[in-house]
Design an enzyme around this catalytic site. Structure first.
Site, PDB file in Angstrom:
ATOM      1  N   TYR A 208      39.394  24.104 -26.482  1.00 17.13           N
ATOM      2  CA  TYR A 208      38.670  24.429 -25.250  1.00 17.13           C
ATOM      3  C   TYR A 208      39.172  25.780 -24.718  1.00 17.13           C
ATOM      4  O   TYR A 208      39.908  26.479 -25.394  1.00 17.13           O
ATOM      5  CB  TYR A 208      38.787  23.276 -24.240  1.00 17.13           C
ATOM      6  CG  TYR A 208      38.045  22.047 -24.748  1.00 17.13           C
ATOM      7  CD1 TYR A 208      36.654  22.059 -24.851  1.00 17.13           C
ATOM      8  CD2 TYR A 208      38.720  20.920 -25.207  1.00 17.13           C
ATOM      9  CE1 TYR A 208      35.956  20.960 -25.364  1.00 17.13           C
ATOM     10  CE2 TYR A 208      38.029  19.821 -25.717  1.00 17.13           C
ATOM     11  CZ  TYR A 208      36.643  19.862 -25.790  1.00 17.13           C
ATOM     12  OH  TYR A 208      35.956  18.789 -26.306  1.00 17.13           O
ATOM     13  N   ARG A 255      48.580  20.164 -21.525  1.00 25.11           N
ATOM     14  CA  ARG A 255      48.328  19.441 -22.784  1.00 25.11           C
ATOM     15  C   ARG A 255      47.903  20.418 -23.869  1.00 25.11           C
ATOM     16  O   ARG A 255      46.985  21.225 -23.660  1.00 25.11           O
ATOM     17  CB  ARG A 255      47.230  18.410 -22.579  1.00 25.11           C
ATOM     18  CG  ARG A 255      47.017  17.551 -23.819  1.00 25.11           C
ATOM     19  CD  ARG A 255      45.948  16.505 -23.585  1.00 25.11           C
ATOM     20  NE  ARG A 255      46.245  15.318 -24.367  1.00 25.11           N
ATOM     21  CZ  ARG A 255      45.355  14.648 -25.083  1.00 25.11           C
ATOM     22  NH1 ARG A 255      44.099  15.025 -25.113  1.00 25.11           N
ATOM     23  NH2 ARG A 255      45.709  13.590 -25.772  1.00 25.11           N
ATOM     24  N   GLY A 326      48.515  10.068 -29.795  1.00 23.21           N
ATOM     25  CA  GLY A 326      47.726  10.147 -31.026  1.00 23.21           C
ATOM     26  C   GLY A 326      48.238   9.244 -32.116  1.00 23.21           C
ATOM     27  O   GLY A 326      49.253   9.536 -32.748  1.00 23.21           O
TER      28      GLY A 326
HETATM   29  C1  PHB Z   1      35.151  14.327 -26.973  1.00 16.67           C
HETATM   30  O1  PHB Z   1      34.272  14.167 -26.111  1.00 16.67           O
HETATM   31  O2  PHB Z   1      35.041  13.873 -28.115  1.00 16.67           O
HETATM   32  C2  PHB Z   1      36.374  15.060 -26.619  1.00 16.67           C
HETATM   33  C3  PHB Z   1      36.540  15.532 -25.331  1.00 16.67           C
HETATM   34  C4  PHB Z   1      37.669  16.204 -24.990  1.00 16.67           C
HETATM   35  C5  PHB Z   1      38.638  16.427 -25.933  1.00 16.67           C
HETATM   36  C6  PHB Z   1      38.482  15.987 -27.221  1.00 16.67           C
HETATM   37  C7  PHB Z   1      37.346  15.302 -27.558  1.00 16.67           C
HETATM   38  O3  PHB Z   1      39.736  17.083 -25.620  1.00 16.67           O
END
Ligand code: PHB
Length: 393
Positions: A208, A255, A326
């Site tokens: 992101y 994070r 995880g």
């Molecule tokens: C997802 O919607 O699959 C998703 C959202 C946020 C994340 C990772 C996956 O950080």
């Protein structure tokens, strides 16, 4: 006679062995029930509800009463981190993700946060800007999404209601745009406090916006936000600095997913990049460092790459509480806490399927499995319909 003696001894030994391993398991799991202090708050245990996108907010990002029920069910964690909560419409990639940028959102978060803390957990809001992972079909004014550089995500597709489409070339952010996004994080953090959250987590993982700045595959800028590692980390540091005017640094977590190339974020030297990042946030005395384990890519399991950076390696560089999330079982989590390599452990899939996970682990109760149905969006099915243990257990 001899035979009887031998078999009797063997069964005694077996009983002893079973009770010994049972005792050891209890001793091990007890590590997860040691209280700890985080940001000046005492957490009742080491279980974390990690951020999980479940898409049950209204179309305008306003949280719903159903979300309050979901968080109430999972309030037995020591730390509850909200699902990714966007700082602006531009920061959102998917419908029904909650936000923290309107008064109506703040109002509607209050009962959700109160439900999440009903059993003594600390409750943090995960603040999220997706950057180039968005799409013009969900962006304000139908414009393409934004990113550090005009480089589209390759190798993945954007999910529209009508099926997958290629990601678009993002608009490169100007320095003024970056200042605007920093201001969005500040507003969202202030709103989080107003809604009752104890702290905030900056979502700097999973490709992101922050992660797009960190990695050279998505950041080819030549200004003070690109080039050297320090420059690529600048956006994160500026957000931390700006947010800390309203949320104390010991209530801000970060994070990261140092071993994941999910959504096309890569760098020739991730080890130097993330080691510098961890040292930098350690110096800032944050609430915690939250590490996504190498076996996870975004929301799914990944092949573990032999060059993966182990959480123990990065965690050792951080002077403060470390969360790992995880693929953990209660046993691996307890071992991580017991060895001191982590302080808290997130359980995503286990917490979705077992709302009262800590209680189940305490009572050695069976754990339920995850169902695909209702993972993203929809109503109560697959969301609030996983049973809790009956109180007699
Ligand atoms: C997802 O919607 O699959 C998703 C959202 C946020 C994340 C990772 C996956 O950080």
């Amino acid at each position: 006679m001899v035979l009887t003696f031998v078999s009797g001894t063997r069964s005694l030994l077996l009983t002893y062995e079973r009770s010994y391993s049972y005792t050891m398991r209890c001793v091990l799991l007890a590590q997860l029930f040691e209280p700890m202090v985080l940001g000046g708050q005492t957490l009742p245990n080491r279980f974390v509800l990690p951020p999980l996108t479940r898409s049950r907010a209204q179309a305008d990002g306003v949280p719903t009463p159903l979300m309050a029920e979901y968080y109430r069910q999972r309030a037995g964690a020591g730390l509850v981190i909200s699902e990714g909560t966007v700082v602006s419409p531009q920061g959102s990639a998917y419908p029904q993700v909650p936000g923290l940028y309107t008064e109506a959102q703040v109002e509607a978060w209050r009962p959700v946060v109160a439900a999440a803390r009903s059993k003594g957990a600390a409750v943090y809001a995960q603040l999220w800007h997706v950057g180039r992972q968005a799409h013009s079909s969900v962006q304000p004014d139908g414009r393409p999404p934004v990113g550090p550089s005009p480089i589209a995500i390759a190798g993945w597709e954007y999910r529209t209601p009508d099926g997958p489409v290629p990601f678009e070339v993002p608009r490169a952010l100007s320095e003024a745009d970056i200042a605007g996004i920093i201001a969005q994080f500040v507003t969202a953090a202030r709103n989080a406090v107003a809604a009752g959250f104890d702290g905030v987590e900056l979502h700097a993982a999973n490709g992101y916006l922050f992660d797009q700045f960190f990695n050279s595959s998505s950041n080819q800028r030549t200004d003070r936000y690109g080039g050297s590692i320090e420059n690529r980390l600048r956006f994160l540091y500026e957000v931390i600095e700006a947010v800390s005017a309203f949320v104390p640094v010991n209530r801000i977590g970060v994070r990261i997913s140092p071993s994941s190339n999910w959504m096309d974020v890569s760098d020739p030297d991730k080890r130097s990049l993330y080691s510098a990042l961890v040292r930098g946030v350690s110096d800032r005395r944050l609430a915690y460092l939250h590490l996504v384990e190498p076996g996870i890519a975004g929301a799914v399991d990944a092949e573990t790459d032999p060059t993966a950076i182990e959480s123990t390696e990065l965690g050792a560089l951080f002077d403060g509480p470390v969360i790992v999330t995880g693929g953990h079982t209660p046993e691996t989590a307890a071992a991580a806490v017991g060895s001191g390599s982590a302080d808290l452990v997130g359980f995503g899939r286990l917490f979705i399927a077992n709302p009262d996970l800590p209680r189940r682990v305490l009572h050695e109760a069976e754990l339920s499995g995850l169902r695909e149905e209702g993972l993203y969006a929809g109503g109560p099915i697959g969301y609030t319909d996983y049973p809790e243990l009956q109180s007699s257990n």
